[in-house]
Write a protein that holds these residues in place. Structure first.
Motif, PDB file in Angstrom:
ATOM      1  N   TYR A  94      16.242 -41.079 -24.087  1.00 13.57           N
ATOM      2  CA  TYR A  94      15.158 -41.464 -24.981  1.00 13.57           C
ATOM      3  C   TYR A  94      15.601 -42.642 -25.842  1.00 13.57           C
ATOM      4  O   TYR A  94      16.679 -42.613 -26.449  1.00 13.57           O
ATOM      5  N   TYR A  95      14.740 -43.655 -25.898  1.00 12.07           N
ATOM      6  CA  TYR A  95      15.043 -44.880 -26.631  1.00 12.07           C
ATOM      7  C   TYR A  95      14.044 -45.085 -27.770  1.00 12.07           C
ATOM      8  O   TYR A  95      12.832 -44.912 -27.582  1.00 12.07           O
ATOM      9  N   CYS A  96      14.573 -45.497 -28.891  1.00  7.45           N
ATOM     10  CA  CYS A  96      13.766 -45.910 -30.024  1.00  7.45           C
ATOM     11  C   CYS A  96      13.618 -47.432 -29.958  1.00  7.45           C
ATOM     12  O   CYS A  96      14.613 -48.141 -29.731  1.00  7.45           O
ATOM     13  N   VAL A  97      12.392 -47.921 -30.145  1.00  5.60           N
ATOM     14  CA  VAL A  97      12.139 -49.360 -30.044  1.00  5.60           C
ATOM     15  C   VAL A  97      11.294 -49.815 -31.227  1.00  5.60           C
ATOM     16  O   VAL A  97      10.506 -49.033 -31.769  1.00  5.60           O
ATOM     17  N   ALA A  98      11.451 -51.084 -31.602  1.00  7.36           N
ATOM     18  CA  ALA A  98      10.727 -51.630 -32.750  1.00  7.36           C
ATOM     19  C   ALA A  98      10.078 -52.951 -32.376  1.00  7.36           C
ATOM     20  O   ALA A  98      10.718 -53.797 -31.741  1.00  7.36           O
ATOM     21  N   GLY A  99       8.825 -53.106 -32.762  1.00  6.65           N
ATOM     22  CA  GLY A  99       8.105 -54.323 -32.463  1.00  6.65           C
ATOM     23  C   GLY A  99       7.333 -54.832 -33.656  1.00  6.65           C
ATOM     24  O   GLY A  99       6.663 -54.047 -34.345  1.00  6.65           O
ATOM     25  N   ARG A 100       7.400 -56.140 -33.911  1.00  7.85           N
ATOM     26  CA  ARG A 100       6.758 -56.728 -35.089  1.00  7.85           C
ATOM     27  C   ARG A 100       5.254 -56.908 -34.878  1.00  7.85           C
ATOM     28  O   ARG A 100       4.471 -56.740 -35.810  1.00  7.85           O
ATOM     29  N   SER A 101       4.850 -57.244 -33.658  1.00 12.17           N
ATOM     30  CA  SER A 101       3.430 -57.550 -33.394  1.00 12.17           C
ATOM     31  C   SER A 101       2.963 -56.815 -32.145  1.00 12.17           C
ATOM     32  O   SER A 101       2.528 -57.427 -31.174  1.00 12.17           O
ATOM     33  N   VAL A 102       3.034 -55.513 -32.210  1.00 15.07           N
ATOM     34  CA  VAL A 102       2.663 -54.698 -31.050  1.00 15.07           C
ATOM     35  C   VAL A 102       1.153 -54.513 -31.001  1.00 15.07           C
ATOM     36  O   VAL A 102       0.544 -54.088 -31.984  1.00 15.07           O
ATOM     37  N   VAL A 103       0.568 -54.847 -29.880  1.00 11.97           N
ATOM     38  CA  VAL A 103      -0.858 -54.601 -29.676  1.00 11.97           C
ATOM     39  C   VAL A 103      -1.030 -53.105 -29.423  1.00 11.97           C
ATOM     40  O   VAL A 103      -0.412 -52.546 -28.514  1.00 11.97           O
ATOM     41  N   ALA A 104      -1.855 -52.458 -30.214  1.00 11.41           N
ATOM     42  CA  ALA A 104      -1.971 -51.005 -30.167  1.00 11.41           C
ATOM     43  C   ALA A 104      -2.258 -50.493 -28.747  1.00 11.41           C
ATOM     44  O   ALA A 104      -1.681 -49.498 -28.304  1.00 11.41           O
ATOM     45  N   TYR A 105      -3.132 -51.195 -28.037  1.00 10.65           N
ATOM     46  CA  TYR A 105      -3.499 -50.749 -26.679  1.00 10.65           C
ATOM     47  C   TYR A 105      -2.283 -50.686 -25.773  1.00 10.65           C
ATOM     48  O   TYR A 105      -2.209 -49.876 -24.858  1.00 10.65           O
ATOM     49  N   TYR A 106      -1.312 -51.540 -26.024  1.00 11.72           N
ATOM     50  CA  TYR A 106      -0.158 -51.642 -25.143  1.00 11.72           C
ATOM     51  C   TYR A 106       1.077 -50.921 -25.665  1.00 11.72           C
ATOM     52  O   TYR A 106       2.144 -51.012 -25.056  1.00 11.72           O
TER      53      TYR A 106
END
Length: 127
Positions: A94-106
């Motif tokens: 299991y990986y934790c990931v972080a995104g600044r501008s994640v499109v909710a649908y994706y």
């Protein structure tokens, strides 16, 4: 230095529970969507859950709905994934990931939405 560090994985029997944690540092945590992905041997990486920067919006893969709960504490720069009623098919890294501008649908569909990844923690569900 930017870091995402997962913890809480381990071996558990079917029907058991585990709580994964992700500790973040080195970036403005409360500006980032956080996701949990997993990868089992021989399988493609799968989005499990994601939570918006505020924590107000969450999503889950159909395979874990009703069993997993994601939460975050922006004051402590942490995200948790509570996993209940675990099944052998939940076995994966299991990986934790972080995104600044994640499109909710994706947020569960596209890994490239995310900028940063942790090293992963192994979850094994077996009797």
């Amino acid at each position: 230095q930017l870091q995402l560090v997962e913890s809480g994985g381990g071996l558990v029997q079917p029907g058991g529970s585990l709580r994964l944690s992700c500790a973040a540092s080195g970036f403005t945590f409360d500006h980032y969507t956080i996701g949990w992905f997993r990868q089992a041997p021989g399988k493609e990486r799968e989005g499990v859950s994601c939570i918006s920067s505020s924590g107000n919006n969450t999503k889950y893969a159909d395979s874990v709905k009703g069993r997993f709960t994601v939460s975050r504490d922006n004051a402590k720069n942490t995200v948790s994934l509570q996993m209940n009623s675990l099944k052998p098919e939940d076995t994966a890294v299991y990986y934790c990931v972080a995104g600044r501008s994640v499109v909710a649908y994706y947020c569960l569909r596209r890994m490239r939405e995310y900028n940063y990844w942790g090293q992963g923690t192994q979850v094994t569900v077996s009797s």
